[in-house]
Design a protein around this motif. Sequence first.
Motif, PDB file in Angstrom:
ATOM      1  N   LEU A   5      23.258 -13.135   1.215  1.00 49.30           N
ATOM      2  CA  LEU A   5      22.317 -11.954   0.822  1.00 49.30           C
ATOM      3  C   LEU A   5      22.477 -11.703  -0.632  1.00 49.30           C
ATOM      4  O   LEU A   5      23.573 -11.825  -1.228  1.00 49.30           O
ATOM      5  N   VAL A   6      21.725 -11.288  -1.149  1.00 45.93           N
ATOM      6  CA  VAL A   6      21.426 -10.835  -2.674  1.00 45.93           C
ATOM      7  C   VAL A   6      20.691  -9.482  -2.648  1.00 45.93           C
ATOM      8  O   VAL A   6      19.643  -9.395  -2.136  1.00 45.93           O
ATOM      9  N   CYS A   7      21.458  -8.529  -3.083  1.00 52.04           N
ATOM     10  CA  CYS A   7      20.594  -6.955  -3.237  1.00 52.04           C
ATOM     11  C   CYS A   7      20.463  -6.740  -4.694  1.00 52.04           C
ATOM     12  O   CYS A   7      21.218  -6.976  -5.516  1.00 52.04           O
ATOM     13  N   ILE A   8      19.177  -6.151  -4.886  1.00 49.15           N
ATOM     14  CA  ILE A   8      18.930  -6.213  -6.312  1.00 49.15           C
ATOM     15  C   ILE A   8      17.985  -4.750  -6.517  1.00 49.15           C
ATOM     16  O   ILE A   8      17.191  -4.583  -5.356  1.00 49.15           O
ATOM     17  N   GLN A   9      17.981  -4.099  -7.479  1.00 47.67           N
ATOM     18  CA  GLN A   9      17.106  -2.856  -7.703  1.00 47.67           C
ATOM     19  C   GLN A   9      16.626  -3.014  -9.018  1.00 47.67           C
ATOM     20  O   GLN A   9      16.873  -3.206  -9.980  1.00 47.67           O
ATOM     21  N   ALA A  10      15.305  -2.566  -9.271  1.00 47.15           N
ATOM     22  CA  ALA A  10      14.393  -2.591 -10.394  1.00 47.15           C
ATOM     23  C   ALA A  10      14.861  -1.425 -11.120  1.00 47.15           C
ATOM     24  O   ALA A  10      15.405  -0.473 -10.697  1.00 47.15           O
ATOM     25  N   ASP A  60       0.838  -1.257  -0.016  1.00 48.18           N
ATOM     26  CA  ASP A  60      -0.147   0.004  -0.127  1.00 48.18           C
ATOM     27  C   ASP A  60       0.957   1.119   0.040  1.00 48.18           C
ATOM     28  O   ASP A  60       1.943   1.167   0.671  1.00 48.18           O
ATOM     29  N   ASP A  61       0.345   2.367  -0.706  1.00 45.49           N
ATOM     30  CA  ASP A  61       0.896   3.443  -0.492  1.00 45.49           C
ATOM     31  C   ASP A  61       2.302   3.572  -1.255  1.00 45.49           C
ATOM     32  O   ASP A  61       3.191   4.443  -0.719  1.00 45.49           O
ATOM     33  N   MET A  62       2.648   2.864  -2.183  1.00 42.30           N
ATOM     34  CA  MET A  62       3.879   2.766  -2.802  1.00 42.30           C
ATOM     35  C   MET A  62       3.684   3.096  -4.292  1.00 42.30           C
ATOM     36  O   MET A  62       2.991   2.435  -5.074  1.00 42.30           O
ATOM     37  N   THR A  63       4.413   4.098  -4.859  1.00 45.52           N
ATOM     38  CA  THR A  63       4.076   4.535  -6.235  1.00 45.52           C
ATOM     39  C   THR A  63       5.140   3.534  -6.823  1.00 45.52           C
ATOM     40  O   THR A  63       6.229   2.941  -6.224  1.00 45.52           O
ATOM     41  N   SER A  64       5.245   3.520  -8.255  1.00 47.88           N
ATOM     42  CA  SER A  64       5.967   3.108  -9.072  1.00 47.88           C
ATOM     43  C   SER A  64       7.588   3.548  -9.009  1.00 47.88           C
ATOM     44  O   SER A  64       8.597   2.888  -8.851  1.00 47.88           O
ATOM     45  N   HIS A  65       7.569   4.994  -9.059  1.00 45.55           N
ATOM     46  CA  HIS A  65       8.809   5.731  -8.695  1.00 45.55           C
ATOM     47  C   HIS A  65       9.433   5.432  -7.264  1.00 45.55           C
ATOM     48  O   HIS A  65      10.604   5.165  -7.467  1.00 45.55           O
ATOM     49  N   LYS A  66       8.710   5.331  -6.509  1.00 42.72           N
ATOM     50  CA  LYS A  66       9.211   4.959  -5.208  1.00 42.72           C
ATOM     51  C   LYS A  66       9.768   3.609  -4.939  1.00 42.72           C
ATOM     52  O   LYS A  66      10.824   3.419  -4.429  1.00 42.72           O
ATOM     53  N   GLN A  67       9.056   2.631  -5.492  1.00 44.24           N
ATOM     54  CA  GLN A  67       9.512   1.449  -5.361  1.00 44.24           C
ATOM     55  C   GLN A  67      10.775   1.015  -6.106  1.00 44.24           C
ATOM     56  O   GLN A  67      11.725   0.470  -5.942  1.00 44.24           O
ATOM     57  N   ALA A  68      10.915   1.747  -7.485  1.00 41.17           N
ATOM     58  CA  ALA A  68      12.075   1.776  -8.309  1.00 41.17           C
ATOM     59  C   ALA A  68      13.246   2.297  -7.534  1.00 41.17           C
ATOM     60  O   ALA A  68      14.549   1.729  -8.036  1.00 41.17           O
ATOM     61  N   SER A  69      13.258   3.173  -6.749  1.00 40.83           N
ATOM     62  CA  SER A  69      14.225   3.691  -5.900  1.00 40.83           C
ATOM     63  C   SER A  69      14.754   2.762  -4.768  1.00 40.83           C
ATOM     64  O   SER A  69      15.820   2.799  -4.106  1.00 40.83           O
ATOM     65  N   GLN A  70      13.822   1.808  -4.286  1.00 37.27           N
ATOM     66  CA  GLN A  70      14.076   0.687  -3.379  1.00 37.27           C
ATOM     67  C   GLN A  70      15.139  -0.103  -3.812  1.00 37.27           C
ATOM     68  O   GLN A  70      15.057  -0.610  -4.898  1.00 37.27           O
ATOM     69  N   VAL A  71      16.048  -0.756  -2.791  1.00 38.28           N
ATOM     70  CA  VAL A  71      16.791  -1.962  -2.935  1.00 38.28           C
ATOM     71  C   VAL A  71      16.187  -3.098  -2.281  1.00 38.28           C
ATOM     72  O   VAL A  71      15.789  -3.232  -1.045  1.00 38.28           O
TER      73      VAL A  71
END
Length: 263
Positions: free
Chosen positions: A245-250, A208-219
């Motif tokens: 551990l594996v870190c990935i960003q969209a 909830d309350d997550m835009t595509s732009h905001k999630q794209a900035s998340q790791v």
Amino acid sequence: MSWVLLAMLALLALLQRGAAQFCSFWNNDCIEPLAQSAVPFSFQPLFPDPITLFYGFDASSSGKGQGPMTKTAFWLEYQDRNINKYAIDTNRTTEIGLRVGNLTGSPSGPNNGCDGIWGPGCSRDIKNAVQHGIFSLSSTGERYHRPLEIALSQMMSNPPPLESCGSQVFDVASIPVHEFIRESVPAQNATVMMPGSGYNPWQVWYIDDMTSHKQASQVAVGIISRSPTYDSEPPHSPDDIQVELVCIQAPQGPPTGSSKDHD
């Protein structure tokens, strides 16, 4: 049969195929990703070849009608028939969880990109915390299932001291977990989940309350553990529990030609 009729039949077949492959935002059995990334990593000794974590999300500006929402999914791809059976020496389960939220940066460096997010000390602290959580669980003698899922749930409700990380690491609403391998002795067998795909993702959930732009900035952080099951001999120490551990960003923007209603 005329060429016009043949052309019409071919077009109809293409349209039917496209309709069959489309996945709506509210279908939680698949995902039509607005953005998707993949990163290969090593998980030896069980997998001689690298395996790949896929992470993607879709988005809606209206969500439940009250605000933006994203639909998130992950899965692994690997050579499921190329397992090193000689590495199977006790009953184990292998799980993966994915953490999304409250974490930005650019993945780079060791620990499959995670050291570039929070530094090697934090990667070490997180792996140690997960190892100790699963070790404590396996040492109780009580029946349990999905040890990584239990350990992460406990760490979200009672965050462990992570001196090199800060308190936000486990400050998320959920960390979906999926079990994908069961090892058993003495036969040295491994029951392996079929690799996933966008039309067969392992986990799908909504934020909830997550835009595509905001999630794209998340790791997004993948946490993978290979742990003893409740019917195995308890490990001698937390170090006997394999944690990666594996870190990935969209990607930062939608793919060219996207016509869906995304924020």
